[in-house]
Each structure stands twice: as C-alpha cells, then as structure tokens.
Design a protein around this motif. Structure first.
Motif, PDB file in Angstrom:
ATOM      1  N   ILE A  92      47.746  33.847  45.297  1.00 11.35           N
ATOM      2  CA  ILE A  92      48.730  34.612  45.858  1.00 11.35           C
ATOM      3  C   ILE A  92      48.202  34.963  47.360  1.00 11.35           C
ATOM      4  O   ILE A  92      48.645  34.824  48.652  1.00 11.35           O
ATOM      5  N   LEU A  93      46.814  35.439  47.068  1.00 12.45           N
ATOM      6  CA  LEU A  93      45.918  35.896  48.222  1.00 12.45           C
ATOM      7  C   LEU A  93      45.577  35.152  49.308  1.00 12.45           C
ATOM      8  O   LEU A  93      45.575  35.239  50.430  1.00 12.45           O
ATOM      9  N   GLY A  94      45.622  33.440  48.959  1.00  7.58           N
ATOM     10  CA  GLY A  94      45.092  32.750  49.770  1.00  7.58           C
ATOM     11  C   GLY A  94      43.860  32.847  50.395  1.00  7.58           C
ATOM     12  O   GLY A  94      42.683  33.030  49.559  1.00  7.58           O
ATOM     13  N   ALA A 132      40.272  47.115  35.837  1.00  6.62           N
ATOM     14  CA  ALA A 132      39.719  48.024  36.517  1.00  6.62           C
ATOM     15  C   ALA A 132      39.722  47.560  38.131  1.00  6.62           C
ATOM     16  O   ALA A 132      39.167  46.459  38.178  1.00  6.62           O
ATOM     17  N   LEU A 133      40.045  48.096  39.098  1.00  7.77           N
ATOM     18  CA  LEU A 133      39.943  47.866  40.562  1.00  7.77           C
ATOM     19  C   LEU A 133      39.056  48.750  41.396  1.00  7.77           C
ATOM     20  O   LEU A 133      39.480  49.953  41.390  1.00  7.77           O
ATOM     21  N   LEU A 134      37.981  48.268  41.928  1.00  5.04           N
ATOM     22  CA  LEU A 134      37.193  49.105  42.703  1.00  5.04           C
ATOM     23  C   LEU A 134      37.342  48.533  44.182  1.00  5.04           C
ATOM     24  O   LEU A 134      37.495  47.320  44.497  1.00  5.04           O
ATOM     25  N   ASP A 135      37.396  49.498  44.948  1.00  8.04           N
ATOM     26  CA  ASP A 135      37.557  49.038  46.337  1.00  8.04           C
ATOM     27  C   ASP A 135      36.075  48.790  46.888  1.00  8.04           C
ATOM     28  O   ASP A 135      35.219  48.531  46.295  1.00  8.04           O
ATOM     29  N   LYS A 136      36.163  48.585  48.166  1.00  5.88           N
ATOM     30  CA  LYS A 136      34.962  47.777  48.953  1.00  5.88           C
ATOM     31  C   LYS A 136      33.724  48.596  48.941  1.00  5.88           C
ATOM     32  O   LYS A 136      32.580  48.230  49.113  1.00  5.88           O
ATOM     33  N   ASP A 137      34.093  50.265  48.594  1.00  5.58           N
ATOM     34  CA  ASP A 137      32.927  51.095  48.629  1.00  5.58           C
ATOM     35  C   ASP A 137      32.418  51.273  47.268  1.00  5.58           C
ATOM     36  O   ASP A 137      31.539  52.080  46.913  1.00  5.58           O
ATOM     37  N   ALA A 155      48.527  41.505  43.274  1.00  5.24           N
ATOM     38  CA  ALA A 155      48.292  40.767  44.527  1.00  5.24           C
ATOM     39  C   ALA A 155      48.884  41.651  45.765  1.00  5.24           C
ATOM     40  O   ALA A 155      48.331  41.990  46.881  1.00  5.24           O
ATOM     41  N   ALA A 156      50.176  42.400  45.698  1.00  3.92           N
ATOM     42  CA  ALA A 156      50.595  43.223  46.523  1.00  3.92           C
ATOM     43  C   ALA A 156      49.745  44.212  46.859  1.00  3.92           C
ATOM     44  O   ALA A 156      49.692  44.864  47.873  1.00  3.92           O
ATOM     45  N   ASP A 157      49.074  44.867  45.815  1.00  2.00           N
ATOM     46  CA  ASP A 157      48.321  45.927  46.090  1.00  2.00           C
ATOM     47  C   ASP A 157      46.736  45.407  46.607  1.00  2.00           C
ATOM     48  O   ASP A 157      46.437  46.161  47.557  1.00  2.00           O
ATOM     49  N   LEU A 158      46.568  44.263  46.186  1.00  2.00           N
ATOM     50  CA  LEU A 158      45.185  43.734  46.960  1.00  2.00           C
ATOM     51  C   LEU A 158      45.332  43.459  48.332  1.00  2.00           C
ATOM     52  O   LEU A 158      44.389  43.472  49.114  1.00  2.00           O
ATOM     53  N   LYS A 159      46.445  43.081  48.607  1.00  2.00           N
ATOM     54  CA  LYS A 159      46.724  42.760  50.264  1.00  2.00           C
ATOM     55  C   LYS A 159      46.426  44.075  51.153  1.00  2.00           C
ATOM     56  O   LYS A 159      45.970  43.599  52.396  1.00  2.00           O
ATOM     57  N   TYR A 160      46.677  45.197  50.777  1.00  2.00           N
ATOM     58  CA  TYR A 160      46.552  46.424  51.277  1.00  2.00           C
ATOM     59  C   TYR A 160      44.784  46.810  51.298  1.00  2.00           C
ATOM     60  O   TYR A 160      44.320  46.988  51.977  1.00  2.00           O
ATOM     61  N   LEU A 161      44.375  46.751  50.072  1.00  2.00           N
ATOM     62  CA  LEU A 161      43.048  47.077  49.788  1.00  2.00           C
ATOM     63  C   LEU A 161      41.995  46.045  50.602  1.00  2.00           C
ATOM     64  O   LEU A 161      40.959  46.647  51.030  1.00  2.00           O
ATOM     65  N   VAL A 162      42.451  44.737  50.852  1.00  2.00           N
ATOM     66  CA  VAL A 162      41.258  43.942  51.446  1.00  2.00           C
ATOM     67  C   VAL A 162      41.375  44.297  52.906  1.00  2.00           C
ATOM     68  O   VAL A 162      40.239  43.853  53.564  1.00  2.00           O
ATOM     69  N   ARG A 163      42.089  45.127  53.560  1.00  2.00           N
ATOM     70  CA  ARG A 163      42.163  45.120  54.805  1.00  2.00           C
ATOM     71  C   ARG A 163      41.631  46.507  55.202  1.00  2.00           C
ATOM     72  O   ARG A 163      41.313  46.988  56.388  1.00  2.00           O
ATOM     73  N   GLU A 164      41.143  47.236  54.057  1.00  2.00           N
ATOM     74  CA  GLU A 164      40.669  48.617  54.377  1.00  2.00           C
ATOM     75  C   GLU A 164      39.116  48.324  54.891  1.00  2.00           C
ATOM     76  O   GLU A 164      38.362  47.692  54.515  1.00  2.00           O
ATOM     77  N   ARG A 179      42.491  35.423  51.862  1.00  2.00           N
ATOM     78  CA  ARG A 179      41.899  36.764  51.620  1.00  2.00           C
ATOM     79  C   ARG A 179      41.283  36.590  50.240  1.00  2.00           C
ATOM     80  O   ARG A 179      40.776  37.774  49.681  1.00  2.00           O
ATOM     81  N   ARG A 180      41.532  35.831  49.453  1.00  2.00           N
ATOM     82  CA  ARG A 180      40.665  35.763  48.028  1.00  2.00           C
ATOM     83  C   ARG A 180      39.306  35.784  48.124  1.00  2.00           C
ATOM     84  O   ARG A 180      38.297  36.283  47.292  1.00  2.00           O
ATOM     85  N   GLU A 181      38.626  35.559  49.177  1.00  2.00           N
ATOM     86  CA  GLU A 181      37.229  35.512  49.702  1.00  2.00           C
ATOM     87  C   GLU A 181      36.722  37.119  49.615  1.00  2.00           C
ATOM     88  O   GLU A 181      35.431  37.334  49.222  1.00  2.00           O
ATOM     89  N   ASP A 182      37.628  37.796  49.832  1.00  2.00           N
ATOM     90  CA  ASP A 182      37.432  39.311  49.891  1.00  2.00           C
ATOM     91  C   ASP A 182      37.325  40.159  48.291  1.00  2.00           C
ATOM     92  O   ASP A 182      37.473  41.101  48.213  1.00  2.00           O
ATOM     93  N   VAL A 183      37.723  39.335  47.390  1.00  2.00           N
ATOM     94  CA  VAL A 183      38.036  39.848  46.014  1.00  2.00           C
ATOM     95  C   VAL A 183      37.024  39.116  45.050  1.00  2.00           C
ATOM     96  O   VAL A 183      36.943  37.812  45.257  1.00  2.00           O
ATOM     97  N   GLN A 184      36.574  39.847  44.198  1.00  2.00           N
ATOM     98  CA  GLN A 184      35.603  39.157  43.000  1.00  2.00           C
ATOM     99  C   GLN A 184      36.251  39.659  41.778  1.00  2.00           C
ATOM    100  O   GLN A 184      36.336  40.938  41.563  1.00  2.00           O
ATOM    101  N   VAL A 185      36.553  38.788  40.962  1.00  2.00           N
ATOM    102  CA  VAL A 185      36.877  39.246  39.434  1.00  2.00           C
ATOM    103  C   VAL A 185      35.579  39.014  38.580  1.00  2.00           C
ATOM    104  O   VAL A 185      35.284  37.987  38.572  1.00  2.00           O
ATOM    105  N   LEU A 186      35.504  39.951  37.887  1.00  2.00           N
ATOM    106  CA  LEU A 186      34.512  40.085  36.773  1.00  2.00           C
ATOM    107  C   LEU A 186      34.760  40.110  35.458  1.00  2.00           C
ATOM    108  O   LEU A 186      35.906  41.193  35.166  1.00  2.00           O
TER     109      LEU A 186
END
Length: 220
Positions: free
Chosen positions: A112-114, A189-194, A211-220, A116-123
């Motif tokens: 769904i992120l399209g 668990a979701l960690l922000d960019k910091d 994905a709805a939450d991630l769309k905001y967090l990747v813009r921070e 912007r998925r490059e700004d997210v890493q799943v571990l």
C-alpha cells in the motif's frame, strides 16, 4: 417638506452603501475560509492521524541498540536503520498460524505504501534460534517480501533483545508432525526514524491500518 424628502433620499443612498460593504465583507470571509480550508488540506498529512491504529507509546529515548546475525551470517544492528521507520516482529518460521498471518499483513502494508516503502524496514527476529538459521529465515521471508530481514542469535543475545521490549516466549511440545512449538508475544513494534518506540500493534491489525499510520510517520 424638502427637508423630509432630502432625508429619505439620504437614507436610500446609505442603504446600498452598507449593503455593498456587508457583501464585500461576506466575500472576504468566504475567501479566508476557503484559503484556510485549502491550507489545512495541504498540511493535514503532516499533523498525524486523529487516532492511531496501534497502542501509542510516549517514548523519549531510542530503543537500545542491538546486533544480531542477519542474511549471509552478517551482523546487523538496529542502528543501521536509523532514518527509516522500523517494524519489528518476534516470531519463528515453524509457527503454524499467527506468524504467517502477521507477515501477510506487513506485506500488504508495504504494498500500500508504494514508493514510500523505501522508508520502512521490516525485521523479523526469531524466537527459535535452534531451527531458524539465517538461511531458513531468508527463504521464509522471501515468500512474503524480499525486503524483509530475518535476524537470529544465541539464546542469550535474544533474551537481551526481547526482555527490554517486553516480549515473552516459551517452548512447549507439539505434535509429531509439527515438532515443538513456541508460545510468544504476537505484537509488532513500530520505531520511528529516530529509533523511538512509537506504536505497538496487537495481532489482528490489518496491513491497511498499519499503512495508514506509516504514511504519516515516513513524512516526519
């Protein structure tokens, strides 16, 4: 009589003037309202959702860094992903239900992120180091998304990571077909960019909701 006539004329002339002024003020107010509405629509994506889909954590410090073994037996540290939103799931590849179901939702969130998925890493950090080698984890996660990274370590290393994050896991005997099974905390668990823990998703939250939450967090 002439004075009365002049007064009536003056009143008649005054009314159009004030009507025009009120009309102009109305147009000005409408213009300001439209401008403010457009501005709100522009900045709305940066304000955050009115309600998150996971449990919000008010963390002021980054999660403690750790280093585990990743693909190709290479060391992977949490701090390597600073600048990205990180989603961490603790599970194991022999899990019959909850783990694959969670991986499907994480895959859907990334789809769904399209771009912007490059700004997210799943571990995915295994709670079954006996069976989940780096190769096994890599092959398993590739069935869901090739960008997902699996991590393993010694029992001591895994305890050092799971305990501070409140993750429980315990081995128990299964059937002859399944082998032993592991009861474990099934949250993401979701960690922000910091590197700060921001949200915890219980099992059952959909990929669309994450994905709805991630769309905001990747813009921070």
């Amino acid at each position: 009589m002439s004075h009365v006539t002049e007064a009536v004329k003056g009143e008649a002339q005054a009314k159009p003037f004030w009507r025009n002024q009120l009309f102009r003020l109305g147009l000005l107010g409408l213009g300001i309202g439209i401008s403010l509405g457009a501005l709100f629509l522009l900045i709305r994506p940066f304000l955050g959702p009115t309600e998150w889909h996971g449990m919000e954590i008010q963390s002021t410090q980054p999660v403690n860094n750790f280093t585990l073994t990743g693909p190709g037996e290479q060391p992977v540290s949490l701090i390597d992903f600073r600048g990205k939103v990180v989603m961490i799931y603790f599970g194991y590849t022999f899990c019959p239900d909850v783990c694959p179901a969670t991986m499907v939702e994480l895959r859907d969130a990334m789809d769904i992120l399209g771009n912007r998925r490059e700004d997210v890493q799943v571990l995915m950090i295994t709670v079954d180091p006996e069976r989940d080698t780096p190769e096994v984890l890599e092959e398993y996660l590739a069935h869901f998304d090739e960008s997902f990274i699996g991590l393993t370590g010694t029992p001591e290393e895994l305890i050092a990571v799971t305990a501070p994050m409140g993750i429980f896991f315990e081995r128990h005997e299964g059937s002859a077909a399944s082998g032993y099974l592991i009861d474990h905390t099934a949250t993401v668990a979701l960690l922000d960019k910091d590197g700060k823990l921001r949200l915890i998703y219980p099992f059952g939250v959909t990929g669309e909701e994450m994905a709805a939450d991630l769309k905001y967090l990747v813009r921070e």
